[in-house]
Every structure is written in C-alpha cells, then in structure tokens.
Design an enzyme around this catalytic site. Sequence first.
Site, PDB file in Angstrom:
ATOM      1  CG  PHE A 260      -9.852   7.871  -4.449  1.00  0.00           C
ATOM      2  CD1 PHE A 260     -10.290   8.158  -5.454  1.00  0.00           C
ATOM      3  CD2 PHE A 260     -10.664   6.435  -3.777  1.00  0.00           C
ATOM      4  CE1 PHE A 260     -11.466   7.659  -6.161  1.00  0.00           C
ATOM      5  CE2 PHE A 260     -11.679   5.983  -4.463  1.00  0.00           C
ATOM      6  CZ  PHE A 260     -11.910   6.611  -5.831  1.00  0.00           C
TER       7      PHE A 260
ATOM      8  CG  PHE B  38      -6.380   4.828 -10.042  1.00  0.00           C
ATOM      9  CD1 PHE B  38      -7.387   4.414 -10.512  1.00  0.00           C
ATOM     10  CD2 PHE B  38      -5.951   4.239  -8.656  1.00  0.00           C
ATOM     11  CE1 PHE B  38      -8.068   3.646 -10.084  1.00  0.00           C
ATOM     12  CE2 PHE B  38      -6.573   2.989  -8.217  1.00  0.00           C
ATOM     13  CZ  PHE B  38      -7.696   2.556  -9.079  1.00  0.00           C
TER      14      PHE B  38
ATOM     15  CE  LYS C 111       8.934  -4.071  -7.629  1.00  0.00           C
ATOM     16  NZ  LYS C 111       7.817  -4.422  -6.451  1.00  0.00           N
TER      17      LYS C 111
HETATM   18  N1  LIG Z   1       3.161  -0.512  -1.175  1.00  0.00           N
HETATM   19  C1  LIG Z   1       4.422  -0.828  -1.250  1.00  0.00           C
HETATM   20  O1  LIG Z   1       5.137  -1.468  -0.430  1.00  0.00           O
HETATM   21  C2  LIG Z   1       5.170  -0.042  -2.534  1.00  0.00           C
HETATM   22  C3  LIG Z   1       4.139   0.392  -3.450  1.00  0.00           C
HETATM   23  N2  LIG Z   1       4.946   0.973  -4.553  1.00  0.00           N
HETATM   24  C4  LIG Z   1       4.106   1.463  -5.645  1.00  0.00           C
HETATM   25  O2  LIG Z   1       3.494   2.861  -5.354  1.00  0.00           O
HETATM   26  C5  LIG Z   1       2.164   2.808  -6.073  1.00  0.00           C
HETATM   27  C6  LIG Z   1       1.181   3.189  -5.210  1.00  0.00           C
HETATM   28  O3  LIG Z   1       0.884   1.983  -4.303  1.00  0.00           O
HETATM   29  P1  LIG Z   1       0.390   2.047  -2.833  1.00  0.00           P
HETATM   30  O4  LIG Z   1       0.825   3.510  -2.305  1.00  0.00           O
HETATM   31  O5  LIG Z   1       0.817   0.929  -2.174  1.00  0.00           O
HETATM   32  O6  LIG Z   1      -1.301   2.040  -3.038  1.00  0.00           O
HETATM   33  P2  LIG Z   1      -2.383   1.098  -2.526  1.00  0.00           P
HETATM   34  O7  LIG Z   1      -2.357   0.053  -3.461  1.00  0.00           O
HETATM   35  O8  LIG Z   1      -1.746   0.677  -1.069  1.00  0.00           O
HETATM   36  O9  LIG Z   1      -3.502   1.710  -2.357  1.00  0.00           O
HETATM   37  C7  LIG Z   1      -4.278   2.065  -3.432  1.00  0.00           C
HETATM   38  C8  LIG Z   1      -4.845   3.341  -3.405  1.00  0.00           C
HETATM   39  O10 LIG Z   1      -5.580   3.569  -4.561  1.00  0.00           O
HETATM   40  C9  LIG Z   1      -6.668   4.602  -4.322  1.00  0.00           C
HETATM   41  N3  LIG Z   1      -7.770   4.730  -5.233  1.00  0.00           N
HETATM   42  C10 LIG Z   1      -8.628   3.659  -5.254  1.00  0.00           C
HETATM   43  N4  LIG Z   1      -9.498   4.010  -6.174  1.00  0.00           N
HETATM   44  C11 LIG Z   1      -8.977   5.220  -7.030  1.00  0.00           C
HETATM   45  C12 LIG Z   1      -9.190   5.989  -8.170  1.00  0.00           C
HETATM   46  N5  LIG Z   1     -10.410   5.426  -8.673  1.00  0.00           N
HETATM   47  N6  LIG Z   1      -8.454   6.782  -8.409  1.00  0.00           N
HETATM   48  C13 LIG Z   1      -7.426   7.189  -7.525  1.00  0.00           C
HETATM   49  N7  LIG Z   1      -7.121   6.698  -6.466  1.00  0.00           N
HETATM   50  C14 LIG Z   1      -7.792   5.447  -6.222  1.00  0.00           C
HETATM   51  C15 LIG Z   1      -6.889   4.264  -2.905  1.00  0.00           C
HETATM   52  O11 LIG Z   1      -7.455   5.396  -2.419  1.00  0.00           O
HETATM   53  C16 LIG Z   1      -5.500   3.907  -2.347  1.00  0.00           C
HETATM   54  O12 LIG Z   1      -4.971   5.191  -1.988  1.00  0.00           O
HETATM   55  C17 LIG Z   1       2.156   1.893  -6.824  1.00  0.00           C
HETATM   56  O13 LIG Z   1       2.481   1.864  -8.324  1.00  0.00           O
HETATM   57  C18 LIG Z   1       2.863   0.567  -6.237  1.00  0.00           C
HETATM   58  O14 LIG Z   1       3.589  -0.339  -7.091  1.00  0.00           O
HETATM   59  C19 LIG Z   1       6.129   1.263  -4.532  1.00  0.00           C
HETATM   60  C20 LIG Z   1       7.133   0.843  -3.665  1.00  0.00           C
HETATM   61  C21 LIG Z   1       6.588   0.145  -2.480  1.00  0.00           C
HETATM   62  O1  LIG Z   2       7.325  -2.548  -4.903  1.00  0.00           O
HETATM   63  C1  LIG Z   2       7.430  -2.900  -3.533  1.00  0.00           C
HETATM   64  C2  LIG Z   2       8.374  -3.144  -2.848  1.00  0.00           C
HETATM   65  O2  LIG Z   2       9.408  -2.308  -3.414  1.00  0.00           O
HETATM   66  C3  LIG Z   2       5.991  -3.543  -3.226  1.00  0.00           C
HETATM   67  O3  LIG Z   2       5.940  -4.676  -4.031  1.00  0.00           O
HETATM   68  P1  LIG Z   2       4.200  -5.276  -3.894  1.00  0.00           P
HETATM   69  O4  LIG Z   2       3.357  -4.333  -4.743  1.00  0.00           O
HETATM   70  O5  LIG Z   2       4.369  -6.454  -4.436  1.00  0.00           O
HETATM   71  O6  LIG Z   2       3.874  -5.347  -2.506  1.00  0.00           O
END
Ligand SMILES: NC(=O)C1=CN([C@@H]2O[C@H](COP(=O)(O)OP(=O)(O)OC[C@H]3O[C@@H](n4cnc5c(N)ncnc54)[C@H](O)[C@@H]3O)[C@@H](O)[C@H]2O)C=CC1
Ligand SMILES: O=C(CO)COP(=O)(O)O
Length: 343
Positions: free
Chosen positions: A43, A99, A206
């Site tokens: 994005f 999104f 969770k």
């Molecule tokens: N960060 C972590 O430790 C972990 C995250 N997850 C899950 O992975 C999924 C993605 O999370 P993250 O990669 O951490 O994202 P993030 O929360 O770090 O980043 C937000 C993302 O959304 C994008 N964005 C912003 N506005 C947007 C729009 N209008 N349309 C499309 N994209 C847009 C940004 O460019 C960015 O790439 C979530 O469901 C989260 O719960 C799962 C395991 C671990």
């Molecule tokens: O899903 C996650 C770790 O497994 C990350 O959790 P948070 O989005 O609360 O950082």
Amino acid sequence: MSSTKERVCIIGSGNWGSAIAKIVGRNVIGSSRFEEPINMWVFEEMIDGRKLTDIINTEHENVRYLPGIQLPANIRAVPDLLDAVKGATVLIFVVPHQFVKGICDQLHGSVPPTTKAISLIKGVDVKAKSLALISDVIAQSLSIDVSVLMGANIANEVARDKFCETTVGCRVRANGELFRELFNTPYFRVNVVEDVAGVELCGALKNIVAIGAGLADGLEYGDNTKAALIRIGLMEMKKFARMFYQGVKEETFFESCGVADLITTCAGGRNRRVAEAHARTGKPFEQLEQEMLNGQKLQGTSTALELHEVLRQKGLCKEFPLFTTIYEICYENLPASRIVENI
Ligand SMILES: NC(=O)C1=CN([C@@H]2O[C@H](COP(=O)(O)OP(=O)(O)OC[C@H]3O[C@@H](n4cnc5c(N)ncnc54)[C@H](O)[C@@H]3O)[C@@H](O)[C@H]2O)C=CC1
Ligand SMILES: O=C(CO)COP(=O)(O)O
C-alpha cells in the site's frame, strides 16, 4: 517455455507481512517447487519524499513497518495490486482485517480458480449480522481454496530469527503441505492441522483477550489477575468457536495458534501495549493507536466490536462476560477497572 513452478505473491507489507516476506523470500531460494522472484503488494506511501516501494526495492528494508531488518533481494515491492498478483499461483494474504474486502473486490475476476491462498489475517467479518471467517470472505469472493496460518508469532521476534512455532489450518491436505514447505524453517516451525475455523478463530479472538491483559497491566493488578483473564479468555474463545463452528477441535487450542499465541500476545503484543496505555491515561484507543503504532493497526478493538454485534443480535452477551466487558470498555466508555468487576 513457461515455468511449472509455483509463483508466490504476498498481499500486504506491514509488520507481519514484511517479517513473513523475509521467511518465504529465503525459503524459495534454490527451491524446485517455487519460483525465486516474489512480488509483495505494498500500500504505497511516501516516506521523507520517497515512495516506500522504491525504498524497499533499493534498500531491501521496510523502513516504516519493519525497520532494521534486511529483506531478501528476491522480494519485489509492487504498488499496483493487479500487477502484483499477475501470474501468481500462490497468494499470501497478510493485511489488517478491515482492508480485506476492498482488496478482494479489486481482485475479483483476476485470480484463476486453481490459485492456492493462505490467510495470515487475524480478525473476523460480520456480514448481515452473522459471523464470517476472513478465509471464507476471501474464498467466496475469489472462488479459491484458502488455508490459514496463525501462531505465537510476534513479527519483530520472528524477523530476528528467534525460534517459534506456528499452525497452518487447511481444508485440502496437499495445500497445507505446500504451505508447510513454503513457510517452515528451523526457527519457524510449522504444524499443519485440518481445522481452519479453529485455527482462525484462535488467532482472531486472542486479540480481544490481549486487550483485557493490557488493561490489567495498566491498572497494575499483577500477574495472578492477568493469568485469570487469560484463562477466562481462553474459555470464552473455545466456547465461542465451538458454538459458531461445529467441528472445531479441542486439540487446536493447544497448538501454537491457541494457548501459545494467547501467552505471547498478552505479554508482548500491540493490543496489550495500547490497552495498558488506555488504562493509564484514559485516552481513546483510536488516538493511542495513532500515537503509539506509527501506522500499524490494532485488531483487537474492532474484533471486539464485530463479535459484540453478533453476540447482541443472538442475545448471548451474558454468556461471554469478558468479551462483552472489553467491548464496553473500548466503545462505551466503561471504566477499565470493570474488567475484573464485570466478570
Ligand atoms: N504484527 C504482528 O506481530 C502480527 C500480525 N498478525 C496479523 O497480520 C495482519 C496484518 O498485520 P501487520 O502486517 O502487522 O500490519 P500492520 O498493522 O503492521 O500495518 C498496517 C498495514 O496496513 C496497510 N494499510 C494502511 N491503509 C491501508 C488501506 N487503506 N488498504 C490496504 N492496506 C492499508 C499499511 O500500508 C501497512 O502495510 C493482521 O491481521 C495482524 O493481526 C499476525 C501475526 C503477528
Ligand atoms: O498476533 C500477534 C502475535 O502472534 C501480534 O499481536 P498484536 O497485534 O497484539 O501485536
């Protein structure tokens, strides 16, 4: 001659999307099954006057969402979604759950039915006041098979190659095995189970419990209280998952996606951290998300709202006192201290 190898595209490039790009980017090097170049849909945004895609493609670092981590050079950041998925046979969905529908609408008609997809997205969708899994939203919108990957995987730790486990949930065993090959490393150990709903609901729910854990931290209630909230949260997760999806397996809650993810998120995650700040300062969650997360997104608050819509509609709020109280603290100005009083 066209390649018979699988071509992978990552849809999303946030904190987790970038950490996972490091894993799969490395794993496909020298693979007989996967092509080496991997497109990652980004994005687009400007960082100090430069496009984020240009920074990723020249410096091989996502300076905004995963600073300090070198991405493999075979990861190519692409700002146009349809360009990114062109020719892909394997899609990894890893965007904040709010999104996903917009992305699926854009992809509609551009993804062949033989495409294998996996969702790493932790969240749920509410359609016509009933619950839908994000993997089902993708599967129904694009008419493709969708597996899921969820686990105790704080992205910043995974990106530093610290050992952890994860769970792949699949409907088609062969696709589960393909994803094991794509993601498994000595420090990122994949277990495959045939329980998509169980794995996905663990990952989504969770995040609500983590808000509760953060509130307890902010109120300095101590470790026993936090452990009690985690235990009660686990019971509500299990009850909810089994009430809404027959066939969810007991064992799934003991996989990495279950109890292990609860522990890590309630110790170190963003949902926990922001909820702690809410309890300390009284500031709204949305404001804290903006102040504290530099563009990253909270999933627990909106998941609490989505779940609440379903519970209220079905007259089930009293059966889920923790989920209901967390919703009320996030959206109805209930004082944080009610986290304990109400349950
Ligand atoms: N960060 C972590 O430790 C972990 C995250 N997850 C899950 O992975 C999924 C993605 O999370 P993250 O990669 O951490 O994202 P993030 O929360 O770090 O980043 C937000 C993302 O959304 C994008 N964005 C912003 N506005 C947007 C729009 N209008 N349309 C499309 N994209 C847009 C940004 O460019 C960015 O790439 C979530 O469901 C989260 O719960 C799962 C395991 C671990
Ligand atoms: O899903 C996650 C770790 O497994 C990350 O959790 P948070 O989005 O609360 O950082």
